[in-house]
Design an enzyme around this catalytic site. Structure first.
Site, PDB file in Angstrom:
ATOM      1  CG  HIS A  14      -5.558  -2.265   8.722  1.00  0.00           C
ATOM      2  ND1 HIS A  14      -5.660  -0.920   9.012  1.00  0.00           N
ATOM      3  CD2 HIS A  14      -4.252  -2.568   8.917  1.00  0.00           C
ATOM      4  CE1 HIS A  14      -4.470  -0.456   9.348  1.00  0.00           C
ATOM      5  NE2 HIS A  14      -3.607  -1.432   9.308  1.00  0.00           N
ATOM      6  CG  ASP A  26      -0.269  -0.445   2.510  1.00  0.00           C
ATOM      7  OD1 ASP A  26       0.969  -0.395   2.574  1.00  0.00           O
ATOM      8  OD2 ASP A  26      -0.974  -0.823   3.450  1.00  0.00           O
ATOM      9  CG  ASN A  41      -8.509  -1.541  11.842  1.00  0.00           C
ATOM     10  OD1 ASN A  41      -7.570  -2.227  11.436  1.00  0.00           O
ATOM     11  ND2 ASN A  41      -8.921  -0.464  11.220  1.00  0.00           N
ATOM     12  CD  GLU A  78      -8.605   0.935   7.759  1.00  0.00           C
ATOM     13  OE1 GLU A  78      -8.381  -0.047   8.497  1.00  0.00           O
ATOM     14  OE2 GLU A  78      -8.120   2.059   7.993  1.00  0.00           O
TER      15      GLU A  78
HETATM   16  C1  GLP Z   1      -0.116  -0.011   8.624  1.00  0.00           C
HETATM   17  C2  GLP Z   1       0.091  -0.771   7.288  1.00  0.00           C
HETATM   18  C3  GLP Z   1      -0.144  -2.250   7.461  1.00  0.00           C
HETATM   19  C4  GLP Z   1       0.506  -2.696   8.757  1.00  0.00           C
HETATM   20  C5  GLP Z   1      -0.250  -2.114   9.926  1.00  0.00           C
HETATM   21  C6  GLP Z   1       0.337  -2.446  11.284  1.00  0.00           C
HETATM   22  O1  GLP Z   1      -1.063   0.978   8.555  1.00  0.00           O
HETATM   23  N1  GLP Z   1      -0.689  -0.291   6.185  1.00  0.00           N
HETATM   24  O2  GLP Z   1       0.382  -2.934   6.337  1.00  0.00           O
HETATM   25  O3  GLP Z   1       0.502  -4.088   8.855  1.00  0.00           O
HETATM   26  O4  GLP Z   1      -0.487  -0.746   9.764  1.00  0.00           O
HETATM   27  O5  GLP Z   1       1.380  -1.589  11.631  1.00  0.00           O
HETATM   28  P1  GLP Z   1       2.425  -1.932  12.780  1.00  0.00           P
HETATM   29  O6  GLP Z   1       3.261  -3.044  12.263  1.00  0.00           O
HETATM   30  O7  GLP Z   1       3.206  -0.669  12.961  1.00  0.00           O
HETATM   31  O8  GLP Z   1       1.648  -2.307  13.981  1.00  0.00           O
END
Ligand code: GLP
Length: 252
Positions: free
Chosen positions: A147, A75, A145, A152
């Protein structure tokens, strides 16, 4: 070794995030040794940092080469200027791309275009993935959440790469990087859940107690679009890699 847990999706629990990251990096090392032109799906976030550090270490020790590999990130935020240091492209450049031998022209992220151009950019990205032969090995993190990428809750199981609106929780989690919630982009382009499910192998890392509740819902609940990560349950080769804290609500 972790106990056998009653989950809908295979998972392994490691004593620490670092132990899990080393195991994932070692799996990738072995795969690359057997098939150097692997197509990778890669995430951003705090979770994959120890994994990327281990890839860099293995590369410096001449134990791993990405010279023939290709990468597709999940993304990218929309509406940032190209080269914005807060973009996922810049983050990947600093955390991994500048420190390994993955050729620059084979590292792909969606371009942070203006929202009006997002549909065209999404089609371009899907086509690039198809032309590369699809993703062989996809690494994911998971949002609080549920995702995956920026899919989402409510994202359809069959969704493809597209423009998405970010949830309040996701914006709050990104606030630190952007110096306040008001500066976090509201929109992003993400690979869809359908796109992710087409990867031949999927590994999901989740660490820390803040992820325990969503890990429990994703791994033990009925698969539902309300918890996007739970939709991975139908995949033929998917595994979660957890630490003891993120696994603490899973019963044995
Ligand atoms: C982000 C990314 C995801 C990621 C998630 C968790 O927003 N778009 O691909 O897995 O949030 O982030 P973290 O690893 O910092 O908890």
């Amino acid at each position: 070794m972790s106990p056998t847990l009653r989950t809908r999706i295979a998972c392994t629990v490691y004593p620490s995030p670092r132990a899990a990251a080393l195991a994932v990096a070692d799996e990738l090392r072995v795969r690359l040794a057997g098939y150097p032109s692997l197509v990778l799906g890669l995430p951003t976030g705090n979770t994959p940092v120890p994994f990327y550090q281990e890839l860099i270490r293995l590369h410096r020790a001449s134990l791993l080469s990405l010279a023939q590999a290709t990468s597709f990130n999940l993304d990218e935020y929309l509406g940032l200027a190209p080269g914005d240091p807060r973009s996922f492209r810049a983050w990947m450049q600093a955390q991994l791309f500048s420190q390994v031998d993955l050729p620059a022209n084979r590292t792909h992220l969606p371009d942070p275009v203006e929202p009006a151009a997002a549909a065209e950019e999404s089609r371009r990205y899907e086509l690039l993935i198809r032309e590369a032969g699809g993703v062989d090995w996809m690494l994911l993190g998971i949002g609080r959440n549920g995702h995956i990428g920026f899919n989402e809750p409510g994202s359809p199981r069959t969704s493809r790469t597209r423009l998405v609106e970010l949830e309040a929780k996701t914006i709050a989690d990104a606030a630190k990087t952007f110096g306040g919630e008001q500066h976090v982009p509201r929109r992003a382009i993400t690979m869809g859940i359908g796109t992710i499910l087409e990867a031949r192998a999927i590994r999901v890392m989740a660490f820390g107690s803040a992820k325990a509740e969503i890990v429990q819902r994703a791994l033990t609940g009925e698969p539902t679009e309300l918890v996007p990560a739970s939709l991975l349950a139908g995949h033929a080769d998917v595994r979660f890699l957890l630490d003891t804290e993120s696994a603490r609500l899973l019963s044995q």
